[in-house]
Design a protein around this motif. Sequence first.
Motif, PDB file in Angstrom:
ATOM      1  N   GLY A  97       0.800  -1.217   0.000  1.00 58.49           N
ATOM      2  CA  GLY A  97       0.000   0.000   0.000  1.00 58.49           C
ATOM      3  C   GLY A  97       0.830   1.264   0.000  1.00 58.49           C
ATOM      4  N   VAL A  98       0.168   2.363  -0.260  1.00 56.17           N
ATOM      5  CA  VAL A  98       0.789   3.682  -0.206  1.00 56.17           C
ATOM      6  C   VAL A  98       0.852   4.093   1.258  1.00 56.17           C
ATOM      7  CG1 VAL A  98       0.499   6.102  -0.857  1.00 56.17           C
ATOM      8  CG2 VAL A  98      -0.123   4.303  -2.456  1.00 56.17           C
ATOM      9  N   ARG A  99       2.017   4.579   1.697  1.00 59.20           N
ATOM     10  CA  ARG A  99       2.206   4.949   3.106  1.00 59.20           C
ATOM     11  C   ARG A  99       2.105   6.458   3.259  1.00 59.20           C
ATOM     12  NH1 ARG A  99       7.592   4.012   6.594  1.00 59.20           N
ATOM     13  NH2 ARG A  99       8.235   5.767   5.330  1.00 59.20           N
ATOM     14  N   VAL A 100       1.287   6.873   4.236  1.00 58.66           N
ATOM     15  CA  VAL A 100       1.133   8.295   4.561  1.00 58.66           C
ATOM     16  C   VAL A 100       1.416   8.451   6.049  1.00 58.66           C
ATOM     17  CG1 VAL A 100      -0.424  10.272   4.590  1.00 58.66           C
ATOM     18  CG2 VAL A 100      -0.632   8.560   2.780  1.00 58.66           C
ATOM     19  N   VAL A 101       2.454   9.230   6.369  1.00 54.94           N
ATOM     20  CA  VAL A 101       2.871   9.396   7.765  1.00 54.94           C
ATOM     21  C   VAL A 101       2.329  10.713   8.306  1.00 54.94           C
ATOM     22  CG1 VAL A 101       4.860   9.571   9.301  1.00 54.94           C
ATOM     23  CG2 VAL A 101       4.967   8.095   7.299  1.00 54.94           C
ATOM     24  N   GLY A 102       1.742  10.636   9.497  1.00 54.37           N
ATOM     25  CA  GLY A 102       1.249  11.818  10.191  1.00 54.37           C
ATOM     26  C   GLY A 102       1.858  11.885  11.582  1.00 54.37           C
TER      27      GLY A 102
ATOM     28  N   ARG B 166      -4.411   0.800   0.089  1.00 59.13           N
ATOM     29  CA  ARG B 166      -4.279  -0.072  -1.081  1.00 59.13           C
ATOM     30  C   ARG B 166      -5.627  -0.130  -1.781  1.00 59.13           C
ATOM     31  NH1 ARG B 166      -3.877  -6.419  -0.851  1.00 59.13           N
ATOM     32  NH2 ARG B 166      -3.630  -6.831  -3.041  1.00 59.13           N
ATOM     33  N   CYS B 167      -5.609  -0.019  -3.096  1.00 64.04           N
ATOM     34  CA  CYS B 167      -6.843  -0.060  -3.877  1.00 64.04           C
ATOM     35  C   CYS B 167      -7.010  -1.442  -4.476  1.00 64.04           C
ATOM     36  CB  CYS B 167      -6.811   0.995  -4.968  1.00 64.04           C
ATOM     37  SG  CYS B 167      -8.336   1.060  -5.900  1.00 64.04           S
ATOM     38  N   ASN B 168      -8.137  -2.050  -4.223  1.00 65.49           N
ATOM     39  CA  ASN B 168      -8.483  -3.334  -4.792  1.00 65.49           C
ATOM     40  C   ASN B 168      -9.267  -3.048  -6.081  1.00 65.49           C
ATOM     41  OD1 ASN B 168      -9.147  -5.964  -5.274  1.00 65.49           O
ATOM     42  ND2 ASN B 168     -10.079  -6.321  -3.279  1.00 65.49           N
ATOM     43  N   PRO B 169      -8.874  -3.624  -7.214  1.00 64.29           N
ATOM     44  CA  PRO B 169      -9.583  -3.320  -8.469  1.00 64.29           C
ATOM     45  C   PRO B 169     -11.036  -3.809  -8.475  1.00 64.29           C
ATOM     46  CG  PRO B 169      -7.926  -5.024  -8.821  1.00 64.29           C
ATOM     47  CD  PRO B 169      -7.765  -4.542  -7.409  1.00 64.29           C
ATOM     48  N   GLU B 170     -11.352  -4.777  -7.646  1.00 61.62           N
ATOM     49  CA  GLU B 170     -12.731  -5.270  -7.572  1.00 61.62           C
ATOM     50  C   GLU B 170     -13.550  -4.329  -6.696  1.00 61.62           C
ATOM     51  OE1 GLU B 170     -12.480  -9.181  -5.995  1.00 61.62           O
ATOM     52  OE2 GLU B 170     -10.968  -9.790  -7.441  1.00 61.62           O
ATOM     53  N   PRO B 171     -14.842  -4.162  -7.001  1.00 58.40           N
ATOM     54  CA  PRO B 171     -15.678  -3.261  -6.198  1.00 58.40           C
ATOM     55  C   PRO B 171     -16.127  -3.905  -4.880  1.00 58.40           C
ATOM     56  CG  PRO B 171     -16.952  -4.190  -7.974  1.00 58.40           C
ATOM     57  CD  PRO B 171     -15.547  -4.685  -8.160  1.00 58.40           C
ATOM     58  N   THR B 172     -15.173  -4.149  -3.995  1.00 55.61           N
ATOM     59  CA  THR B 172     -15.463  -4.731  -2.686  1.00 55.61           C
ATOM     60  C   THR B 172     -15.733  -3.610  -1.684  1.00 55.61           C
ATOM     61  OG1 THR B 172     -13.108  -4.744  -2.163  1.00 55.61           O
ATOM     62  CG2 THR B 172     -14.026  -6.757  -3.128  1.00 55.61           C
ATOM     63  N   PRO B 173     -16.316  -3.932  -0.536  1.00 57.79           N
ATOM     64  CA  PRO B 173     -16.536  -2.886   0.475  1.00 57.79           C
ATOM     65  C   PRO B 173     -15.211  -2.312   0.986  1.00 57.79           C
ATOM     66  CG  PRO B 173     -17.755  -4.884   1.020  1.00 57.79           C
ATOM     67  CD  PRO B 173     -16.874  -5.209  -0.135  1.00 57.79           C
TER      68      PRO B 173
ATOM     69  N   GLY C 282      -3.340   9.642   0.323  1.00 51.71           N
ATOM     70  CA  GLY C 282      -3.170   8.297  -0.191  1.00 51.71           C
ATOM     71  C   GLY C 282      -3.880   8.065  -1.509  1.00 51.71           C
ATOM     72  N   GLN C 283      -5.059   8.636  -1.657  1.00 49.78           N
ATOM     73  CA  GLN C 283      -5.797   8.486  -2.905  1.00 49.78           C
ATOM     74  C   GLN C 283      -5.147   9.290  -4.027  1.00 49.78           C
ATOM     75  OE1 GLN C 283      -9.780   9.563  -1.850  1.00 49.78           O
ATOM     76  NE2 GLN C 283     -10.170   7.631  -0.801  1.00 49.78           N
ATOM     77  N   ARG C 284      -4.535  10.414  -3.676  1.00 49.24           N
ATOM     78  CA  ARG C 284      -3.826  11.217  -4.674  1.00 49.24           C
ATOM     79  C   ARG C 284      -2.564  10.518  -5.143  1.00 49.24           C
ATOM     80  NH1 ARG C 284      -2.419  16.368  -2.137  1.00 49.24           N
ATOM     81  NH2 ARG C 284      -4.424  16.443  -1.125  1.00 49.24           N
ATOM     82  N   ALA C 285      -1.891   9.795  -4.242  1.00 53.08           N
ATOM     83  CA  ALA C 285      -0.624   9.140  -4.573  1.00 53.08           C
ATOM     84  C   ALA C 285      -0.807   7.896  -5.432  1.00 53.08           C
ATOM     85  CB  ALA C 285       0.105   8.773  -3.280  1.00 53.08           C
TER      86      ALA C 285
END
Length: 113
Positions: A21-26, A34-41, A109-112
């Motif tokens: 996954g993409v890591r975002v530190v705060g 992590r984006c799953n290509p399937e439309p899962t919940p 994370g969504q932008r990255a």
Amino acid sequence: MLAHANRITSGSDYKAVVRRGVRVVGPHTVAYLRCNPEPTPVRFGFIVAKNVGGAVVRNRVRRRLKAASFDLLPGVPAGTEIVFRALPTSVHASWPDLVAELSNALVKGQRAR
């Protein structure tokens, strides 16, 4: 409270999100998206290690992270898997700071991706 369908429960799923996954530190958390290509919940996972505090403190931090994630759930695209790792500073984080940090992590994370 998050529904069972919105929780990451297996260790292998946690590993997959953290490793790929993409890591975002705060200041209070580290988010892995992590984006799953399937439309899962949308699924959330939480890691609160012993360096955060004793069992009571860790459970309080985990409950706060779960509550903040529940509030953010409608704005997250389907198929997204997110793991939040609490840092020791999360114990003293105010509620508005924690919610703002989680929502910022989701946006970054969504932008990255």
